[in-house]
Design an enzyme around this catalytic site. Structure first.
Site, mmCIF file in Angstrom:
data_model
loop_
_atom_site.group_PDB
_atom_site.id
_atom_site.type_symbol
_atom_site.label_atom_id
_atom_site.label_comp_id
_atom_site.label_asym_id
_atom_site.label_seq_id
_atom_site.Cartn_x
_atom_site.Cartn_y
_atom_site.Cartn_z
ATOM 1 N N VAL A 184 0.861 -1.191 0.000
ATOM 2 C CA VAL A 184 0.000 0.000 0.000
ATOM 3 C C VAL A 184 0.895 1.238 0.000
ATOM 4 O O VAL A 184 1.743 1.381 0.881
ATOM 5 C CB VAL A 184 -0.907 0.044 1.254
ATOM 6 C CG1 VAL A 184 -1.832 1.264 1.209
ATOM 7 C CG2 VAL A 184 -1.719 -1.233 1.389
ATOM 8 N N GLY A 232 3.317 2.082 -2.121
ATOM 9 C CA GLY A 232 4.683 1.939 -2.665
ATOM 10 C C GLY A 232 5.707 2.257 -1.587
ATOM 11 O O GLY A 232 5.783 1.576 -0.565
ATOM 12 N N LYS A 243 -5.753 -2.962 -1.827
ATOM 13 C CA LYS A 243 -5.042 -2.160 -0.822
ATOM 14 C C LYS A 243 -5.958 -1.846 0.368
ATOM 15 O O LYS A 243 -5.532 -1.842 1.518
ATOM 16 C CB LYS A 243 -4.521 -0.867 -1.466
ATOM 17 C CG LYS A 243 -3.394 -1.145 -2.463
ATOM 18 C CD LYS A 243 -3.123 0.039 -3.379
ATOM 19 C CE LYS A 243 -1.990 -0.247 -4.356
ATOM 20 N NZ LYS A 243 -1.933 0.717 -5.462
#
Ligand code: HSE
Length: 340
Positions: A152, A154, A224
């Protein structure tokens, strides 16, 4: 020495190898961390060395031939599961693409690794989206750590912020823009492009997943959301618990209508008792209302109020940096267990 098996050698896997090369000295000096990639495999085959692979050579071979098997003069064909079961290692890093039908091949890699006593870092969202509660149980049962900081946001530490910086707080709800591609498309539509034109531009820039539906139809954002809901809200949910509407049907007139209310249309993932991903109007002066490929999330906490985190939600090096954070956490926890 921390021995790593790397599953997948695409953009994220290669970025992680580059990161280790550039950081090896200070990782040891500052954190006492000496990571070695002892095995790497992808859908074609594998390369391995119990002393640690030469990462410069591995990257060169991948660049030149597109095939890591060429690392060895003699072709090796150990598949991923054989490597996970047979090689001496402490950590599996799972970077194969997310798939929301059966989560394979990542699911088998992760399950096999944990059953064989390996700690796991995954940036592959598929297994977590489909089976988060049972994977956490499996990790606990096998006394291994399962880390997923890069799934979630990056490189933006959204999960860590909510779990650790806000510890002791009660997060009542949250909402966020968790998919950069759709945010880029909606941002461009607000300058007059149609959905089709904006999608084609996003494709040209290389933002859109190979299967465009994962971005456009909201699955990536929903995955996510599931990870966040399980990890920070203690909800035992999977992808099927999320009501999902993507951005395919957002029109330029919806965008114009939003503008007339000083708002913008954004694909919002929200957790407020129910889990939902849907295009919504957000006021232009709301901190959540970020543009381009940025991600943003607002947490509503019982006592500390609303806080918004904004950052890049994707990218090879950014995601590799989150893997490194997870690796440092694993090392710290291993050390803690050793001395207690
Ligand atoms: N397709 C994703 C996005 C990439 O656009 O945000 C990272 O999960």
């Amino acid at each position: 020495m921390l021995r790593i098996i790397l599953s997948g050698f695409g953009v994220v896997g290669q970025s992680f190898a580059k990161l280790l090369l550039s950081r090896s000295e200070d990782l040891y000096a500052k954190h006492g961390l000496k990571p070695r990639i002892v095995g790497v495999f992808d859908s074609k085959g594998s390369a391995a060395s119990s002393a640690g692979l030469d990462l410069n050579r591995l990257l060169e071979v991948k660049k030149k031939y597109g095939d890591i098997r060429k690392y060895h003069n003699k072709e090796r064909n150990a598949n991923g599961l054989e490597m996970i079961k047979g090689m001496e290692a402490e950590v599996l890093i799972e970077t194969t693409p997310s798939n929301y039908k059966d989560a394979e091949p990542g699911m088998s890699h992760i399950v096999t690794a944990m059953r064989n006593g390996l700690h796991v870092i995954t940036v592959n969202k598929g297994p977590l989206a489909l089976a988060f509660p049972s994977l956490i149980e499996l990790a606990t049962y096998n006394q291994v750590q399962l880390k997923f900081g890069g799934t979630v946001g990056g490189g933006t530490p959204i999960l860590d912020y909510a779990k650790n910086s806000l510890r002791g707080e009660r997060i009542l709800s949250f909402q966020g823009i968790l998919n950069g591609t759709t945010n880029y498309i909606l941002t461009n539509m607000s300058t007059g492009l149609t959905f089709k034109e904006a999608l084609s531009d996003a494709k040209k820039k290389g933002y859109v997943e190979t299967d465009e539906s994962l971005d456009i139809d909201g699955l990536d954002a929903a995955a996510k959301l599931v990870i966040l809901a399980n990890w920070i809200m203690d909800m035992k949910v999977t992808l099927k618990d999320v009501k999902i509407i993507g951005i395919r049907d957002v029109t330029t007139s919806d965008i114009k209508k939003a503008k007339s209310h000083d708002s913008a249309v954004k694909l919002i993932a929200s957790c407020n008792k129910e889990l939902e991903v849907a295009p919504k109007e957000i006021l232009l002066d709301d901190p959540l209302c970020v543009n381009g490929t940025l991600n943003a999330i607002t947490f509503n906490s019982e006592h500390s109020g609303q806080q918004t985190i904004i950052g890049k939600g994707a990218g090879g090096m950014e995601t590799a940096s989150s893997i490194l954070r997870d690796l440092l956490d694993i090392k710290q926890e291993m050390f803690r267990i050793e001395i207690t």
